[in-house]
Design a protein around this motif. Structure first.
Motif, PDB file in Angstrom:
ATOM      1  N   MET A   1       0.840  -1.199   0.000  1.00 33.85           N
ATOM      2  CA  MET A   1       0.000   0.000   0.000  1.00 33.85           C
ATOM      3  C   MET A   1       0.876   1.251   0.000  1.00 33.85           C
ATOM      4  SD  MET A   1      -3.037  -1.144  -0.224  1.00 33.85           S
ATOM      5  CE  MET A   1      -4.176   0.188   0.106  1.00 33.85           C
ATOM      6  N   LYS A   2       0.651   2.105  -0.987  1.00 33.92           N
ATOM      7  CA  LYS A   2       1.449   3.336  -1.113  1.00 33.92           C
ATOM      8  C   LYS A   2       0.486   4.505  -1.229  1.00 33.92           C
ATOM      9  CE  LYS A   2       5.573   1.425  -1.594  1.00 33.92           C
ATOM     10  NZ  LYS A   2       6.197   1.226  -0.325  1.00 33.92           N
ATOM     11  N   THR A   3       0.652   5.497  -0.368  1.00 33.63           N
ATOM     12  CA  THR A   3      -0.253   6.641  -0.400  1.00 33.63           C
ATOM     13  C   THR A   3      -0.173   7.378  -1.737  1.00 33.63           C
ATOM     14  OG1 THR A   3       0.663   6.939   1.787  1.00 33.63           O
ATOM     15  CG2 THR A   3      -1.064   8.426   1.179  1.00 33.63           C
ATOM     16  N   ARG A   4       1.020   7.339  -2.357  1.00 36.84           N
ATOM     17  CA  ARG A   4       1.157   8.091  -3.617  1.00 36.84           C
ATOM     18  C   ARG A   4       0.311   7.485  -4.748  1.00 36.84           C
ATOM     19  NH1 ARG A   4       4.937   4.871  -6.237  1.00 36.84           N
ATOM     20  NH2 ARG A   4       6.322   3.844  -4.776  1.00 36.84           N
ATOM     21  N   LEU A   5      -0.240   6.296  -4.544  1.00 39.32           N
ATOM     22  CA  LEU A   5      -1.077   5.710  -5.596  1.00 39.32           C
ATOM     23  C   LEU A   5      -2.522   6.213  -5.547  1.00 39.32           C
ATOM     24  CD1 LEU A   5       0.221   2.030  -5.761  1.00 39.32           C
ATOM     25  CD2 LEU A   5       0.922   4.004  -7.090  1.00 39.32           C
ATOM     26  N   PHE A   6      -2.865   6.984  -4.491  1.00 36.62           N
ATOM     27  CA  PHE A   6      -4.196   7.616  -4.457  1.00 36.62           C
ATOM     28  C   PHE A   6      -4.191   8.821  -5.381  1.00 36.62           C
ATOM     29  CE2 PHE A   6      -4.686   5.593  -0.200  1.00 36.62           C
ATOM     30  CZ  PHE A   6      -5.920   5.011  -0.410  1.00 36.62           C
ATOM     31  N   ARG A   7      -5.259   8.991  -6.117  1.00 35.37           N
ATOM     32  CA  ARG A   7      -5.396  10.186  -6.949  1.00 35.37           C
ATOM     33  C   ARG A   7      -6.872  10.500  -7.136  1.00 35.37           C
ATOM     34  NH1 ARG A   7      -2.163   7.266 -11.625  1.00 35.37           N
ATOM     35  NH2 ARG A   7      -0.807   7.221  -9.831  1.00 35.37           N
TER      36      ARG A   7
END
Ligand code: FMN
Length: 244
Positions: free
Chosen positions: A163-169
């Motif tokens: 899980m990587k926060t930067r993959l939220f958009r």
């Protein structure tokens, strides 16, 4: 005086906590913690809260909600509670509608299944409340397959690597810049920059931003394309009322 502690991303655990509050005797004094299962373990936000709590001399009960299975969440819970001086009370799980949709093969439950699960959960919580009221130290979980492996190895890998926060958009086309994702985030992890949400690095991956976006514009990379949204029906009401 009842001591009920609850973390809930989408309202499932909050609904269970409310039912327990009603069902437990008014003078019940043991702490009861209610929270969702994340990757066959305890959500990081709950781990942090436990690490800041002193359980000395207390019998602490735990009720977790899950979409289907808990793994050996009890082992992690036991370590956490005893490290803070507590005694482990009852450990229970309640199956609720699924909220994790960040994998290609996973989606929200269909409407009928949601209703079936919510219905079964009501009866299940009454049984759990009686066991807790009797201060039983029972472990009653839906473990699922390979519970030890999933909780011991997949849980840390899930949070440290997968899980990587930067993959939220948010989709440029759909996002209206309303900022509800930011105001609803339980960790204050979303800020609005030029009318668009930006995710920081203290995400607990509850997915409230995704599931409660009114224009369905929040995405987790490509994994959430054409996926459904879910919020517990009571939680929808709470959100509506709090934002009036
Ligand atoms: C990051 C994440 C991981 C999850 N992992 C599991 C899991 O390992 N097993 C399971 O049965 N459900 C899992 N779920 C589903 C939730 O445990 C379930 O939908 C829960 O009832 C949500 O509770 P809440 O509405 O209080 O947040 C996961 C959900 C999320 C968001």
């Amino acid at each position: 005086m009842k001591e009920l502690y609850c973390f809930s991303g989408l309202g499932n655990s909050a609904a269970v906590a409310r039912m327990l509050e009603e069902a437990l005797p008014a003078d019940f004094a043991d702490p009861v913690w209610v929270f969702p299962v994340y990757a066959w373990g305890v959500p990081p936000i709950v781990v942090k809260a436990i690490e800041e709590t002193d359980f000395s001399g207390k019998l602490v009960h735990m009720v977790c909600t899950c979409g289907s299975e808990t793994g050996h969440i009890d082992r992690q819970w036991r370590r956490l509670v005893t490290s803070r001086g507590g005694m482990v009370g009852g450990i229970y799980s309640v199956i609720m509608p699924l909220s994790y949709i960040c994998m290609p093969f996973m989606n929200t439950d269909p409407e009928k299944k949601v209703l079936r699960k919510l219905d079964a959960a009501r009866a299940r919580v009454q049984t759990i409340a009686s066991c807790i009221a009797a201060r039983q130290q029972t472990v009653d979980l839906t473990l699922g397959p390979c519970p030890g492996f999933l909780s011991r190895f997949v849980y840390p890998w899930f949070f440290n690597t997968l899980m990587k926060t930067r993959l939220f958009r948010s989709s440029q086309k759909k996002c209206r810049g309303c900022g509800l994702c930011a105001s609803r985030c339980p960790n204050g992890n979303i800020t609005m920059v030029d009318g668009r949400p930006q995710w920081g690095d203290k995400c607990t991956f509850c997915l409230r931003c995704y599931h409660s976006c009114p224009s369905h514009s929040v995405a987790y990379w490509r994994f959430t394309r054409k996926k459904g949204q879910y919020l517990h029906p009571d939680f929808k009401q709470v959100i509506k009322l709090s934002e009036k």
